[in-house]
Structures are given as structure tokens and as C-alpha cells.
Design a protein around this motif. Structure first.
Motif, mmCIF file in Angstrom:
data_model
loop_
_atom_site.group_PDB
_atom_site.id
_atom_site.type_symbol
_atom_site.label_atom_id
_atom_site.label_comp_id
_atom_site.label_asym_id
_atom_site.label_seq_id
_atom_site.Cartn_x
_atom_site.Cartn_y
_atom_site.Cartn_z
ATOM 1 N N CYS A 174 0.836 -1.209 0.000
ATOM 2 C CA CYS A 174 0.000 0.000 0.000
ATOM 3 C C CYS A 174 0.865 1.252 0.000
ATOM 4 N N VAL B 54 -2.202 2.550 4.688
ATOM 5 C CA VAL B 54 -3.460 2.148 5.322
ATOM 6 C C VAL B 54 -3.203 0.899 6.172
ATOM 7 N N CYS C 123 -7.788 4.750 -2.665
ATOM 8 C CA CYS C 123 -8.477 3.455 -2.552
ATOM 9 C C CYS C 123 -9.647 3.340 -3.529
ATOM 10 N N CYS D 48 -7.843 1.979 -6.673
ATOM 11 C CA CYS D 48 -6.612 1.188 -6.523
ATOM 12 C C CYS D 48 -6.958 -0.241 -6.100
ATOM 13 N N CYS E 65 -3.360 -3.668 -2.958
ATOM 14 C CA CYS E 65 -3.335 -4.593 -1.812
ATOM 15 C C CYS E 65 -4.013 -5.917 -2.178
HETATM 16 S S1 SF4 Z 1 -6.668 0.152 -2.234
HETATM 17 FE FE1 SF4 Z 1 -4.573 0.906 -2.627
HETATM 18 S S2 SF4 Z 1 -4.410 2.769 -1.364
HETATM 19 FE FE2 SF4 Z 1 -6.183 1.649 -0.611
HETATM 20 S S3 SF4 Z 1 -5.436 0.364 1.046
HETATM 21 FE FE3 SF4 Z 1 -5.304 -0.895 -0.806
HETATM 22 S S4 SF4 Z 1 -3.221 -0.561 -1.602
HETATM 23 FE FE4 SF4 Z 1 -3.660 1.080 -0.091
#
Ligand code: SF4
Ligand code: SF4
Length: 422
Positions: free
Chosen positions: A345, A349, A387, A390, A393
Motif C-alpha cells: 500500500c 493504510v 483506494c 486502486c 493490496c
Molecule cells: S486500495 Fe490501494 S491505497 Fe487503498 S489500502 Fe489498498 S493498496 Fe492502499
């Protein structure tokens, strides 16, 4: 009283259905949890009455505390009915684990003592303080006094350092909260004052084996409370921890024995009681004193099932069932390995923590507690604008879960429609 999970149990307790597509990669049907027990029903008398001096095989020594505790114990995380807790004690269960952080749990236990004062002597009472790595002694002592007051007792049997590496204390790496010298000064003071008999440390963290070995090395902890189940054992360093604890005569209590909060994967509806009991027996074949289970504190039927499970050894039939079950639940079970998805991430987060609070909401039926913990996370660790578009994760999760979806779902559901994004 604060908002209670009991307020909402009728609608969500053990419903076993995933309301949010983001929480896991299965649909909203096909998942089954344990049966809801309605708290308005009369509490039936215990079907069993075990006694430490008669049913010796059912009780185990909790390390150097020398306390003899029942093999299965009362998890205080979701208790709401003092009579259900009293029933478990009448049946012979003699250990309860609560926390100042478990909503009204300490108050419900206090009410049970008010209704049945004689039960205090039969019960090993364990609660927790949430000591940060830089917390001064005065605040640590305040936390203990608050628990004593809430529980309505003069003495707590075991005071545990809560949730090492849990992500809810800023800067907590699992180890540094164990190095707060003010904590040890406070421990000495409250023990001398007779307010606490023994001390413990707890962890759910992916590195909990090493974290709790560090606790053992401090020499100040008499017991440990550790997440332990068939899916989450070797990778978390539990075998080494058990060996280190045994050598130091530090007692071990297991928690989270039911992976994924007891939710059953598709095809296991008819086998869920067998799975529940097999999971308990699997834990109990290891060098642990007792396994706590929140269902025991909430549901008389689960009390009976747990006692029945703990009276029998782990069998080849259990092993075969758990092999099927762990294979089926594995792609849906979050192991809390934050270094994998969290490491991917770019926004920092606290993904494993968010996943855990989502499980509290969806699997355990603890919406208030889930929201409370979620909102205690620093805002920047709950959600990032990135998020919305994205999935890094989710791509990084080796078990096929969708943490990005859960992070989005949690911001809406646990953070009041996105208020957590502020
Ligand atoms: S979606 Fe992307 S920014 Fe959000 S917690 Fe997961 S890796 Fe992190
Ligand atoms: S989402 Fe996957 S990688 Fe992240 S903590 Fe859970 S199991 Fe581990």
C-alpha cells in the motif's frame, strides 16, 4: 451506557451472510455461521456441572499462576446477558476474559456478580489495559482503577497488556509497548496494593509468536493470550512460542480458534457443529491451558457444545474434517499478514486492522465494537482517496482476498458513510 452490540444482535448476530461484497470474494449466500441465540429467551439450566476437584481431566494448570482453569472458557467480547455467563460458571467454566475496550462487557460481568455474588470466588477474572508505549504511570493506574470500578471488584486476577501490534495504538510495533518502564512500575505498585494477582500479554499480530516471546523475556508476565487456529499456527511462530512459554512456566490461553469468526464456507452448513468442536479440540491438543470463545459467553447451546468438545480428544475424524474445512475456508480467511498487503500500500493504510474490524462487524456480529475500533484508527490509516481506484493490496494478497474492497466497504459502513475520510 455506550452503544452496545447487543442492540443490534437480533439483526446481525451470526447471520452468516456477507452483506458487503467487499468483505470477501464470495457472494451473499453460501456462508453460514453459528445459530443465533435470542437474548430474550429464558436461560436454560446447565446440562453439565463440572467441578475442578472431581473432573480433574477438564481443568489445566495456567503456568506459574498455579490456577486450574477449565479447558474451554468464557470470551467476554460479546457478552450481554449476565444469566448466560452465570450458566457457564454453574456448568464448571471458571475463566472469563474481558477488556475495558469491549463495550459494556465489564459492566455486564459486574451485573452478574451483583445478581450472583458467590460466583466471584469461582471465577478467574481476566481483563486488559490498553497501555501505549509512551503512557505515563498515572494514566496506566487510572485505567486499572476504571476497570475495577466497572467490574465492581476489589481485585482482578489477571491484567493483560492488550493487543500488542494491533494497529490501534499509534506507533505500536508489537514490541515497543512491552518496553514502557512506566508499565512495570505500575505493575509492581498494583500488585503490592493487592489490586491485581497476575499479569499477561496478548497479541493477534502476524508476528505474535516473536512479540510474545519478547514478553516472556521480560519475566513479568505470568500468562499469554494468543490467536491460535489450524490455519494460523506455523506461520505466526506459535510452535516456538509454546516451547519458550513452557520453559518459562508461562501459561498460554488460546483465542480465535474458529477461523473467520466461525463463518462456514459453502458446503459446510451441515457440518458446522462438527467443525466448531474439531477446531476447539485441535487447539486443546497443544500445550495451552484453555481456549476462550466468545460464543460461550453469549449462547447456552454453544456452552454445551464447547464442554462436550473439550471432554473428548482430538481424533482422526476431526483431522479429516478440518482438512476439508481449512481447504475450503482458506481463500476467504484473513490471516492478518499486514506486511504483505500493507507492504504493497503506497498510502500506509492499516489494512489488516481494517480487515479485522470488518470481521467483527460481519462474522462476530459486533457492529458497535467494529465501528469503535475502526474510528480509533488514525484517519490516514483507515482509507485514502487512492483506494477508490486502486487494488494494489488485493493484487498482493497471496490468499485471494480483496482487501481493497473491504477498505472501501469499511469507510462507508464503519466510518459513517465516508466521514472517516476527512
Ligand atoms: S486500495 Fe490501494 S491505497 Fe487503498 S489500502 Fe489498498 S493498496 Fe492502499
Ligand atoms: S488481506 Fe491477505 S495479505 Fe492482507 S492481511 Fe489478509 S490474508 Fe494477509
Amino acid at each position: 451506557m455506550a452503544e452496545s452490540d447487543d442492540d443490534q444482535k437480533g439483526s446481525v448476530k451470526r447471520r452468516g451472510l456477507l452483506a458487503a461484497a467487499g468483505v470477501a470474494t464470495v457472494g451473499a449466500t453460501g456462508w453460514f455461521g453459528y445459530r443465533a441465540w435470542q437474548s430474550h429467551k429464558p436461560v436454560p439450566p446447565p446440562t453439565t456441572r463440572l467441578q475442578p476437584d472431581v473432573d480433574r481431566g477438564f481443568y489445566r494448570r495456567l503456568g506459574r499462576t498455579d490456577l486450574e482453569v477449565s479447558a474451554v472458557s468464557i470470551g467476554g467480547g460479546g457478552v450481554s446477558n449476565p444469566k448466560v455467563i452465570a450458566r457457564a460458571i454453574d456448568a464448571g467454566l471458571n475463566f472469563i476474559d474481558t477488556s475495558i475496550c469491549y463495550g459494556d462487557s465489564e459492566l455486564v460481568i459486574a451485573e452478574m456478580f451483583r445478581q450472583r455474588p458467590e460466583l466471584r470466588q469461582k471465577l478467574v477474572l481476566a481483563t486488559k489495559w490498553d497501555v501505549a508505549q509512551d503512557m505515563p504511570k498515572s494514566r496506566i493506574l487510572e485505567s486499572l482503577d476504571k476497570s475495577l470500578q466497572r467490574l465492581g471488584v476489589d481485585q482482578i486476577d489477571i491484567m493483560q497488556l492488550h493487543w500488542l501490534g494491533g494497529g490501534h495504538v499509534r506507533g505500536d510495533d508489537g514490541f515497543n509497548r512491552l518496553d514502557n518502564e512506566a508499565l512495570y512500575a505500575a505493575m509492581e505498585e498494583v500488585k503490592k496494593a493487592g489490586k491485581v494477582r497476575f499479569f499477561g500479554a496478548t497479541s493477534h499480530h502476524e508476528n505474535r509468536g516473536k512479540i510474545l516471546e519478547h514478553a516472556v523475556g521480560k519475566g513479568a508476565y505470568d500468562m499469554l493470550l494468543v490467536k491460535m487456529n489450524a490455519l494460523d499456527f506455523d506461520g505466526a511462530g506459535i510452535p516456538s512460542l509454546l516451547s519458550v512459554a513452557r520453559k518459562a512456566d508461562v501459561g498460554v490461553v488460546a483465542m480465535k480458534s474458529q477461523p473467520d469468526g466461525g463463518r462456514m464456507p459453502p458446503g459446510f452448513e451441515e457440518k458446522k457443529w462438527g467443525v466448531y468442536q474439531a477446531n476447539l479440540r485441535w487447539v486443546l491438543q497443544h500445550d495451552v491451558a484453555t481456549v476462550i470463545n466468545s460464543d460461550i459467553g453469549e449462547d447456552p447451546e454453544m456452552q454445551d457444545l464447547a464442554i462436550e468438545a473439550a471432554r473428548e480428544p482430538f481424533t482422526e475424524a476431526d483431522r479429516a474434517l478440518l482438512e476439508q474445512y481449512t481447504t475450503a475456508v482458506s481463500p476467504h480467511y484473513c490471516r492478518g499478514c499486514d506486511s504483505l498487503c500493507g507492504g504493497a500500500c503506497p498510502e500506509g493504510v492499516s489494512i489488516a486492522a481494517v480487515m479485522q474490524f470488518a470481521m467483527y462487524h460481519e462474522a462476530y456480529g459486533w457492529p458497535a465494537r467494529a465501528r469503535q475500533h475502526y474510528r480509533n484508527l488514525p484517519v490516514a490509516e483507515r482509507f485514502a482517496e487512492r483506494c477508490l481506484s486502486c487494488s494494489q493490496c488485493s493484487d498482493a494478497c497471496p490468499h485471494g482476498l480483496d482487501p481493497a474492497g473491504t477498505v472501501r466497504w469499511a469507510a462507508e459502513t464503519l466510518g459513517d458513510g465516508g466521514s472517516s475520510r476527512a
